[in-house]
Design a protein around this motif. Structure first.
Motif, PDB file in Angstrom:
ATOM      1  N   ALA A 170       0.688  -1.231  -0.425  1.00 46.89           N
ATOM      2  CA  ALA A 170       0.507   0.434  -0.027  1.00 46.89           C
ATOM      3  C   ALA A 170       0.329   1.363   0.140  1.00 46.89           C
ATOM      4  N   ALA A 171       1.972   1.335   0.950  1.00 52.13           N
ATOM      5  CA  ALA A 171       2.721   2.498   0.765  1.00 52.13           C
ATOM      6  C   ALA A 171       3.527   2.430  -0.443  1.00 52.13           C
ATOM      7  N   VAL A 172       3.857   1.510  -1.372  1.00 50.48           N
ATOM      8  CA  VAL A 172       4.568   1.461  -2.284  1.00 50.48           C
ATOM      9  C   VAL A 172       3.876   2.066  -3.736  1.00 50.48           C
ATOM     10  N   SER A 173       2.317   1.675  -3.034  1.00 48.69           N
ATOM     11  CA  SER A 173       1.098   2.360  -4.077  1.00 48.69           C
ATOM     12  C   SER A 173       0.918   3.826  -4.134  1.00 48.69           C
ATOM     13  N   VAL A 174       1.372   4.296  -2.747  1.00 47.91           N
ATOM     14  CA  VAL A 174       1.051   5.719  -2.421  1.00 47.91           C
ATOM     15  C   VAL A 174       1.922   6.538  -3.081  1.00 47.91           C
ATOM     16  N   VAL A 175       2.923   6.319  -2.706  1.00 49.34           N
ATOM     17  CA  VAL A 175       4.663   6.993  -3.918  1.00 49.34           C
ATOM     18  C   VAL A 175       4.338   7.003  -5.081  1.00 49.34           C
ATOM     19  N   LEU A 176       3.356   5.926  -5.354  1.00 48.10           N
ATOM     20  CA  LEU A 176       3.161   5.458  -6.998  1.00 48.10           C
ATOM     21  C   LEU A 176       2.172   6.670  -7.339  1.00 48.10           C
ATOM     22  N   LEU A 177       1.752   6.309  -6.595  1.00 43.91           N
ATOM     23  CA  LEU A 177      -0.093   7.499  -6.819  1.00 43.91           C
ATOM     24  C   LEU A 177      -0.064   8.970  -6.580  1.00 43.91           C
ATOM     25  N   SER A 233       1.924   5.207   7.581  1.00 39.74           N
ATOM     26  CA  SER A 233       2.444   6.278   6.919  1.00 39.74           C
ATOM     27  C   SER A 233       4.014   6.212   7.011  1.00 39.74           C
ATOM     28  N   ALA A 234       4.284   5.619   8.118  1.00 42.03           N
ATOM     29  CA  ALA A 234       5.708   5.663   8.200  1.00 42.03           C
ATOM     30  C   ALA A 234       6.462   5.384   6.880  1.00 42.03           C
ATOM     31  N   LEU A 235       6.036   4.327   6.367  1.00 40.98           N
ATOM     32  CA  LEU A 235       6.934   3.914   5.141  1.00 40.98           C
ATOM     33  C   LEU A 235       6.677   5.070   3.682  1.00 40.98           C
ATOM     34  N   ALA A 236       5.322   5.387   3.938  1.00 41.18           N
ATOM     35  CA  ALA A 236       5.487   7.083   3.187  1.00 41.18           C
ATOM     36  C   ALA A 236       5.978   7.892   3.228  1.00 41.18           C
ATOM     37  N   VAL A 237       6.061   7.810   4.343  1.00 38.36           N
ATOM     38  CA  VAL A 237       7.356   9.286   4.911  1.00 38.36           C
ATOM     39  C   VAL A 237       9.227   8.544   4.222  1.00 38.36           C
ATOM     40  N   VAL A 238       9.213   7.552   4.157  1.00 42.21           N
ATOM     41  CA  VAL A 238      10.785   7.186   3.989  1.00 42.21           C
ATOM     42  C   VAL A 238      11.101   6.684   3.065  1.00 42.21           C
ATOM     43  N   LEU A 239       9.638   5.927   2.684  1.00 43.04           N
ATOM     44  CA  LEU A 239      10.024   5.416   1.550  1.00 43.04           C
ATOM     45  C   LEU A 239      10.352   6.379   0.283  1.00 43.04           C
ATOM     46  N   PRO A 240       9.991   6.841  -0.186  1.00 43.08           N
ATOM     47  CA  PRO A 240      10.150   8.658  -1.048  1.00 43.08           C
ATOM     48  C   PRO A 240      12.299   8.574  -1.608  1.00 43.08           C
ATOM     49  N   ALA A 241      12.649   8.679  -0.273  1.00 42.37           N
ATOM     50  CA  ALA A 241      13.853   8.966  -0.903  1.00 42.37           C
ATOM     51  C   ALA A 241      15.058   7.903  -0.917  1.00 42.37           C
ATOM     52  N   HIS A 242      14.439   6.576  -1.407  1.00 41.17           N
ATOM     53  CA  HIS A 242      14.526   5.491  -1.275  1.00 41.17           C
ATOM     54  C   HIS A 242      13.977   4.587  -3.075  1.00 41.17           C
ATOM     55  N   LEU A 243      12.570   5.267  -3.091  1.00 43.19           N
ATOM     56  CA  LEU A 243      12.408   4.517  -4.803  1.00 43.19           C
ATOM     57  C   LEU A 243      11.419   5.803  -5.387  1.00 43.19           C
ATOM     58  N   HIS A 244      12.839   5.965  -6.559  1.00 39.32           N
ATOM     59  CA  HIS A 244      11.957   6.870  -7.484  1.00 39.32           C
ATOM     60  C   HIS A 244      11.717   5.846  -8.629  1.00 39.32           C
ATOM     61  N   PHE A 245      10.545   6.293  -8.802  1.00 39.14           N
ATOM     62  CA  PHE A 245      10.044   6.835 -10.411  1.00 39.14           C
ATOM     63  C   PHE A 245      10.332   7.625 -11.478  1.00 39.14           C
ATOM     64  N   GLY A 246      10.326   6.893 -12.394  1.00 38.92           N
ATOM     65  CA  GLY A 246      10.666   7.583 -14.010  1.00 38.92           C
ATOM     66  C   GLY A 246       9.273   8.447 -15.070  1.00 38.92           C
ATOM     67  N   GLN A 247       9.511   8.312 -15.969  1.00 39.85           N
ATOM     68  CA  GLN A 247       8.640   9.090 -16.827  1.00 39.85           C
ATOM     69  C   GLN A 247       7.476   7.299 -16.516  1.00 39.85           C
ATOM     70  N   ILE A 248       6.148   7.558 -16.545  1.00 35.16           N
ATOM     71  CA  ILE A 248       5.415   6.342 -17.070  1.00 35.16           C
ATOM     72  C   ILE A 248       4.027   6.987 -17.478  1.00 35.16           C
ATOM     73  N   HIS A 249       3.611   6.489 -18.191  1.00 38.62           N
ATOM     74  CA  HIS A 249       2.295   6.586 -19.233  1.00 38.62           C
ATOM     75  C   HIS A 249       1.687   6.322 -17.659  1.00 38.62           C
ATOM     76  N   PRO A 250      -0.268   7.572 -18.057  1.00 37.92           N
ATOM     77  CA  PRO A 250      -1.239   7.531 -16.882  1.00 37.92           C
ATOM     78  C   PRO A 250      -1.643   5.849 -16.906  1.00 37.92           C
ATOM     79  N   ALA A 251      -1.865   5.569 -17.753  1.00 38.59           N
ATOM     80  CA  ALA A 251      -2.952   4.384 -17.613  1.00 38.59           C
ATOM     81  C   ALA A 251      -2.238   2.880 -17.560  1.00 38.59           C
ATOM     82  N   VAL A 252      -0.847   2.692 -17.221  1.00 35.84           N
ATOM     83  CA  VAL A 252      -0.111   2.408 -17.309  1.00 35.84           C
ATOM     84  C   VAL A 252       0.274   2.101 -15.523  1.00 35.84           C
ATOM     85  N   GLY A 253       0.452   3.767 -15.187  1.00 40.33           N
ATOM     86  CA  GLY A 253       0.343   4.272 -13.537  1.00 40.33           C
ATOM     87  C   GLY A 253      -1.229   3.571 -12.543  1.00 40.33           C
ATOM     88  N   ALA A 254      -1.780   3.955 -13.248  1.00 36.64           N
ATOM     89  CA  ALA A 254      -3.176   3.347 -12.815  1.00 36.64           C
ATOM     90  C   ALA A 254      -3.212   2.306 -12.473  1.00 36.64           C
TER      91      ALA A 254
END
Length: 200
Positions: free
Chosen positions: A24-31, A91-112
């Protein structure tokens, strides 16, 4: 002849809640990378985050606090303890993950679709281990018990208002792609989580 089903152990529940919360936290970072929104209390926290600039993690933790009392009355202390753990982890992972998980260009349909699948898989794991990430479902059950109005319609009404408000903060195309992600999420849960098929 039915076969007895072994209940989940503490270790089973711990890994299930950890897995579900991480997904769920990875999904929040993606969203949030895509500027998308979603439904339920996570969607509310994302909208508040967009509107105020506050971090999603603390906002998500805070918006869920009022629902624990209802959860305690409706489902008992074990459900509340597990849900509190899951919400705190996300909540904690959503704060920590963005420093360690980076996304490049993603088509909106694929991201959704990816966000919907990630959250769906995480929510199924949490449900199967007696936990949840949001309080709107609990409110829905209370309304259903009190008035007979179906809990699913309560959640749908909340999400409809949430997406309507999102149009004031996001462009229509982004809200449309966000809706696709929410649809994939709900279909994933509806088609893969059946209490009559999974009783552990």
């Amino acid at each position: 002849m039915s076969t007895p089903t072994a209940r989940h152990s503490t270790l089973d529940d711990t890994q299930g809640i950890a897995f579900g919360s991480f997904m769920a936290a990875v999904s929040v970072v993606l969203l949030t990378h895509l500027g998308f929104v979603t439904g339920q209390t996570a969607g509310l926290a994302i909208l508040i985050s967009y509107a105020t600039g506050w971090s999603f993690g603390p906002v998500f933790f805070a918006v869920n606090l009022p629902f624990y009392w209802l959860g305690w009355k409706r489902f008992g202390p074990t459900f509340v303890a597990k849900s509190f753990m899951a919400v705190a982890l996300v909540s904690a992972l959503a704060v920590v993950l963005p420093a360690h998980l980076h996304f490049g260009q993603i088509h909106p349909a694929v991201g959704a679709v990816l966000a919907g699948c990630l959250t769906g898989a995480g929510m199924i794991a949490l449900f199967r281990h007696g936990a949840s990430l949001g309080g709107i479902g609990i409110v829905g059950l209370y309304v259903q018990d009190a008035t007979g109005f179906r809990a699913g319609w309560v959640q749908l009404a909340f999400d409809a208002v949430l997406f309507a408000v999102a149009l004031a903060l996001r462009d229509p195309a982004t809200v449309g792609w966000s809706f696709l992600g929410a649809l994939i999420l709900n279909l994933t849960i509806a088609l893969n989580h059946r209490r009559d098929r999974y009783i552990a």
